[in-house]
Design an enzyme around this catalytic site. Sequence first.
Site, PDB file in Angstrom:
ATOM      1  N   HIS A 141       6.103  15.128  -5.516  1.00 23.11           N
ATOM      2  CA  HIS A 141       4.933  15.385  -4.659  1.00 23.11           C
ATOM      3  C   HIS A 141       5.305  16.363  -3.535  1.00 23.11           C
ATOM      4  CE1 HIS A 141       1.828  14.363  -1.566  1.00 23.11           C
ATOM      5  NE2 HIS A 141       1.064  14.260  -2.640  1.00 23.11           N
ATOM      6  N   SER A 341       2.517   3.986 -17.054  1.00 20.57           N
ATOM      7  CA  SER A 341       1.630   4.849 -16.286  1.00 20.57           C
ATOM      8  C   SER A 341       0.186   4.701 -16.757  1.00 20.57           C
ATOM      9  CB  SER A 341       2.087   6.305 -16.453  1.00 20.57           C
ATOM     10  OG  SER A 341       1.073   7.189 -16.002  1.00 20.57           O
TER      11      SER A 341
HETATM   12  C1  LIG Z   1      -0.460  10.577  -3.577  1.00 17.55           C
HETATM   13  C2  LIG Z   1       0.988  10.753  -3.596  1.00 17.55           C
HETATM   14  C3  LIG Z   1       1.708  10.914  -2.413  1.00 17.55           C
HETATM   15  C4  LIG Z   1       1.061  11.109  -1.054  1.00 17.55           C
HETATM   16  O1  LIG Z   1       0.299  10.071  -0.675  1.00 17.55           O
HETATM   17  P1  LIG Z   1      -0.787  10.230   0.493  1.00 17.55           P
HETATM   18  O2  LIG Z   1      -1.137   8.814   0.744  1.00 17.55           O
HETATM   19  O3  LIG Z   1      -1.912  11.049  -0.082  1.00 17.55           O
HETATM   20  O4  LIG Z   1      -0.138  10.907   1.638  1.00 17.55           O
HETATM   21  C5  LIG Z   1       3.081  10.959  -2.484  1.00 17.55           C
HETATM   22  N1  LIG Z   1       3.710  10.871  -3.653  1.00 17.55           N
HETATM   23  C6  LIG Z   1       3.051  10.745  -4.820  1.00 17.55           C
HETATM   24  C7  LIG Z   1       3.838  10.624  -6.083  1.00 17.55           C
HETATM   25  C8  LIG Z   1       1.669  10.682  -4.825  1.00 17.55           C
HETATM   26  O5  LIG Z   1       1.021  10.574  -5.997  1.00 17.55           O
END
Ligand SMILES: *Cc1c(COP(=O)(O)O)cnc(C)c1O
Length: 388
Positions: A141, A341
Amino acid sequence: MKNLSNVRENLNPINNNTYATRFSSPLPEQQELLKNLEKSIAESTEFFIGYPLNLNFNYTPLIPFFQYLINNLGDPWESGYWYIQDKNIEQQCISWLAELYHLEAEWGYVTSCGTEGNIYGMFLGRELLPDAILYSSKDTHYSIAKAACMLKIPHVVINSQPNGEIDYEHLKQEISKRTNHSVILNLNLGTTMRGAVDRIEPTVDILEKLKIPFYIHCDGALGGMLLPFMETAPKISFQDYPIGSIAVSGHKFFGSPIPYGIVLTRKIYTDKIKHQIEYIGCNDTTITGSRSGLACLFLWYAIMTRGQQFAGEVSTCLENARYLYKRLEEIGYKPFLNDFSTTVVFDKPSIKICQKWQLATQGSLAHIVVMQHLSKMKIDLFIDDLLA
Ligand SMILES: *Cc1c(COP(=O)(O)O)cnc(C)c1O
């Protein structure tokens, strides 16, 4: 001062009390705007299937709390100077998650989102191992790269396997090139696009064999709440593995009208980086100062009212993900679904469909994350749209 109080009087002509705030109703056009906004959000919610957010929740019994500011300023385990907080509720939530991940002597807090939890994990890793280099896969991410940039941690990107999981061989090679630096490793427990799970066990093996000091952060934004409820899934266990922290999003699996997250770590780690702040009467151990006590209430309420059903929710999502996979396969959209998943990846459909169903896309691919609000009936509606 006189001018200011005149302004107040004019704004609130019925109000004789200059100290208390008076509220006037929105003007007709403002009410119209609110009505339209609500309608548009309600409609968009109907067709929201592209992102990992659970829209199936009901926190209306908590409405009375909207009358108050609940601010869990500072460390969740210290009360400080004020009492308009619900840190006892926050502690119960953190303990519940600690048990889920077999973590004894835990520390953690309710963050503003999953990203803040990831930033916290990177921050803690860097404070414990100031010379470290961060490693994470290509499918990671974007919040991890952002954290590395903010914290000025050198960052090496590791290849992913075709299913989105980190390439262990490449990881080993890259770490071996830099054995004079400690390692911060981000593992994805469910990548954003493909829902792939980086395995804790083989990476710990690699790190221990290389005898390099390391810190492992797990990004469990969605998967952090899926894996513990699947019998054959890799375990997330602080007892079995030397992992340092895990971040989870609150508005993803749990569901919430406001975004939030949770970060969890070992207490001995945070004890090393505390700063006592006289002004608030407790330690400043969190990234943001003021924190949402309402978010803690939402989390607590979800755990108390649905905790026993989480396993059932996960298994329904998995079943529906397989159903979606089968239906997409039948009509030639070449779906892909990772183990452990609920994220179904497939050939990107027309822009019109992507817009209507708010699908996340990446190159020639789109995905649907099957969450609690996505029923088989709605999946059928979506498939009908693809066929039309
Ligand atoms: C959605 C997501 C995030 C970030 O989360 P937020 O709550 O939107 O800040 C981080 N890592 C992964 C793998 C995600 O899917």
